[in-house]
Design a protein around this motif. Structure first.
Motif, mmCIF file in Angstrom:
data_model
loop_
_atom_site.group_PDB
_atom_site.id
_atom_site.type_symbol
_atom_site.label_atom_id
_atom_site.label_comp_id
_atom_site.label_asym_id
_atom_site.label_seq_id
_atom_site.Cartn_x
_atom_site.Cartn_y
_atom_site.Cartn_z
ATOM 1 N N MET A 1 3.211 -22.765 -0.483
ATOM 2 C CA MET A 1 2.128 -22.471 -1.409
ATOM 3 C C MET A 1 2.669 -21.619 -2.540
ATOM 4 N N ASP A 2 2.423 -22.037 -3.771
ATOM 5 C CA ASP A 2 2.908 -21.318 -4.939
ATOM 6 C C ASP A 2 1.871 -20.287 -5.354
ATOM 7 N N LEU A 3 2.270 -19.020 -5.371
ATOM 8 C CA LEU A 3 1.336 -17.949 -5.700
ATOM 9 C C LEU A 3 1.890 -17.107 -6.847
ATOM 10 N N PRO A 4 1.987 -17.667 -8.057
ATOM 11 C CA PRO A 4 2.505 -16.872 -9.170
ATOM 12 C C PRO A 4 1.537 -15.783 -9.567
ATOM 13 N N ILE A 5 2.065 -14.649 -10.019
ATOM 14 C CA ILE A 5 1.215 -13.601 -10.563
ATOM 15 C C ILE A 5 0.882 -13.978 -11.997
ATOM 16 N N GLU A 6 -0.394 -14.057 -12.312
ATOM 17 C CA GLU A 6 -0.813 -14.405 -13.647
ATOM 18 C C GLU A 6 -1.828 -13.383 -14.144
ATOM 19 N N VAL A 7 -1.731 -13.032 -15.416
ATOM 20 C CA VAL A 7 -2.715 -12.127 -15.999
ATOM 21 C C VAL A 7 -4.067 -12.828 -15.985
ATOM 22 N N PRO A 8 -5.081 -12.287 -15.312
ATOM 23 C CA PRO A 8 -6.372 -12.964 -15.226
ATOM 24 C C PRO A 8 -7.078 -13.032 -16.570
ATOM 25 N N ALA A 9 -7.636 -14.202 -16.861
ATOM 26 C CA ALA A 9 -8.289 -14.407 -18.152
ATOM 27 C C ALA A 9 -9.569 -13.596 -18.281
ATOM 28 N N GLY A 10 -10.227 -13.328 -17.160
ATOM 29 C CA GLY A 10 -11.521 -12.654 -17.215
ATOM 30 C C GLY A 10 -11.490 -11.184 -16.879
ATOM 31 N N GLY A 11 -10.325 -10.551 -16.954
ATOM 32 C CA GLY A 11 -10.253 -9.128 -16.631
ATOM 33 C C GLY A 11 -9.672 -8.920 -15.241
ATOM 34 N N LEU A 12 -9.922 -7.746 -14.661
ATOM 35 C CA LEU A 12 -9.373 -7.424 -13.344
ATOM 36 C C LEU A 12 -9.946 -8.364 -12.290
ATOM 37 N N ASN A 13 -9.080 -8.811 -11.369
ATOM 38 C CA ASN A 13 -9.555 -9.746 -10.355
ATOM 39 C C ASN A 13 -9.260 -9.303 -8.932
ATOM 40 N N TRP A 14 -8.798 -8.041 -8.766
ATOM 41 C CA TRP A 14 -8.550 -7.534 -7.414
ATOM 42 C C TRP A 14 -9.788 -6.818 -6.914
ATOM 43 N N THR A 15 -10.234 -7.174 -5.724
ATOM 44 C CA THR A 15 -11.359 -6.502 -5.081
ATOM 45 C C THR A 15 -10.903 -6.046 -3.705
ATOM 46 N N PRO A 16 -10.973 -4.741 -3.393
ATOM 47 C CA PRO A 16 -10.427 -4.265 -2.119
ATOM 48 C C PRO A 16 -11.204 -4.784 -0.918
ATOM 49 N N ARG A 17 -10.477 -5.123 0.112
ATOM 50 C CA ARG A 17 -11.079 -5.501 1.382
ATOM 51 C C ARG A 17 -11.645 -4.256 2.051
ATOM 52 N N PRO A 18 -12.553 -4.422 3.001
ATOM 53 C CA PRO A 18 -13.072 -3.258 3.729
ATOM 54 C C PRO A 18 -11.936 -2.477 4.376
ATOM 55 N N LYS A 19 -12.086 -1.170 4.407
ATOM 56 C CA LYS A 19 -11.015 -0.312 4.906
ATOM 57 C C LYS A 19 -10.726 -0.583 6.365
ATOM 58 N N GLY A 20 -9.435 -0.733 6.682
ATOM 59 C CA GLY A 20 -8.983 -0.943 8.048
ATOM 60 C C GLY A 20 -7.687 -0.192 8.293
ATOM 61 N N ASN A 21 -6.960 -0.559 9.347
ATOM 62 C CA ASN A 21 -5.756 0.198 9.702
ATOM 63 C C ASN A 21 -4.587 -0.709 10.062
ATOM 64 N N ARG A 22 -4.510 -1.868 9.452
ATOM 65 C CA ARG A 22 -3.452 -2.831 9.751
ATOM 66 C C ARG A 22 -2.402 -2.816 8.640
ATOM 67 N N ILE A 23 -1.140 -2.609 9.027
ATOM 68 C CA ILE A 23 -0.042 -2.567 8.069
ATOM 69 C C ILE A 23 0.920 -3.708 8.354
ATOM 70 N N LEU A 24 1.200 -4.515 7.347
ATOM 71 C CA LEU A 24 2.248 -5.524 7.439
ATOM 72 C C LEU A 24 3.540 -4.911 6.920
ATOM 73 N N ILE A 25 4.589 -4.952 7.733
ATOM 74 C CA ILE A 25 5.887 -4.395 7.357
ATOM 75 C C ILE A 25 6.909 -5.514 7.300
ATOM 76 N N THR A 26 7.420 -5.797 6.102
ATOM 77 C CA THR A 26 8.533 -6.731 6.002
ATOM 78 C C THR A 26 9.821 -5.984 6.303
ATOM 79 N N GLY A 27 10.831 -6.707 6.791
ATOM 80 C CA GLY A 27 12.046 -6.016 7.206
ATOM 81 C C GLY A 27 11.805 -5.195 8.458
ATOM 82 N N GLY A 28 10.959 -5.712 9.335
ATOM 83 C CA GLY A 28 10.548 -4.954 10.516
ATOM 84 C C GLY A 28 11.662 -4.649 11.493
#
Length: 260
Positions: A1-28
């Motif tokens: 799946m191609d997920l390029p970072i693109e400047v959103p045309a309509g402004g900010l597009n990040w909305t935080p998920r509900p607060k939790g306690n799960r951390i993904l660690i790369t290079g684990g």
């Protein structure tokens, strides 16, 4: 799946998920992860991914997979509240550096934007601004550098880390995704600071007083890194860049947090 970072045309597009306690660690399976997971696992559910087997029971879930596995990486980011990107491709040379520091970072950030990750923490390096230290070694400068200064990489690895930092800033500015960049100091899980000072590692530092002073200044323990990470998890600024060592009071690496 191609997920390029693109400047959103309509402004900010990040909305935080509900607060939790799960951390993904790369290079684990790496050195840095091995020094911080015991403490983090007391308050967080840790998920690790690494191309090498992760033999660490602090993780609630592990995946032996390459970061090039788009579908898996996207699914893991989707379920994470925080992403700690510790993986490095340095052992694989320029191809490994491109795949991990550059391409994988790009895809992690894009996935984090899409899924509302609360903060992404990127493990950069002092080598992203290591040229002042080269000048110090050569006797042509004082080595002083602030996180607000322009990057001055001291090699291909440092240049890739500077690119990583720029990707993080772009992702944050364009979408609102909270991103923290940590320029990590020197960490080891198999020797003490004194043993490292007495060893033959990093011969470019020479031997004697300069070597000892430099390693004492750049040494970073797992306990101190955990404290820094907890500060970053709780931070409000959308973008933060800082040096991370156990000796914040020094003349060379300014440890103030840049969030401008």
């Amino acid at each position: 799946m191609d997920l390029p970072i693109e400047v959103p045309a309509g402004g900010l597009n990040w909305t935080p998920r509900p607060k939790g306690n799960r951390i993904l660690i790369t290079g684990g399976a790496g050195t840095v992860a091995s020094l911080i997971t015991e403490q983090l696992s007391k308050s967080y559910e840790l998920v690790g991914i690494d191309a090498a087997p992760i033999e660490n029971r602090d993780f609630a879930e592990t995946h032996k997979a390459d970061l090039g596995d788009d579908a898996l990486l996207d699914r893991l980011v989707q379920d994470a509240d925080y992403v700690l990107h510790l993986a490095t491709g340095a052992p694989g040379g320029k191809q490994g550096i491109y795949a991990t520091e550059m391409d994988a970072t790009n895809r992690i950030l894009a996935s984090a934007i899409a899924h509302g990750t609360r903060r992404v923490i990127l493990a950069s390096s002092n080598h992203a601004a290591g040229w002042p230290e080269r000048e110090l070694i050569a006797g042509t400068g004082n080595g002083h550098v602030k996180p607000c200064h322009l990057p001055r990489p001291d090699g291909l690895y440092g240049a890739a880390k500077a690119y990583m930092e720029a990707l993080g800033r772009f992702a944050s500015d364009s979408s609102g995704l909270p991103v923290s960049v940590l320029r990590l100091g020197t960490m080891r899980n198999s020797m003490s600071l004194q043993e490292l000072i007495d060893s033959g590692e990093m011969p470019h530092l020479g031997f004697g007083e300069f070597r000892e002073q430099r390693l004492r200044r750049t040494w970073l323990t797992g306990n101190d890194l955990v404290e820094i990470l907890l500060e970053e998890f709780a931070a409000k600024e959308p973008y933060r860049l800082r040096y991370a060592t156990s000796s914040p009071c020094q003349d060379q690496w300014d440890h103030t947090v840049y969030s401008g």
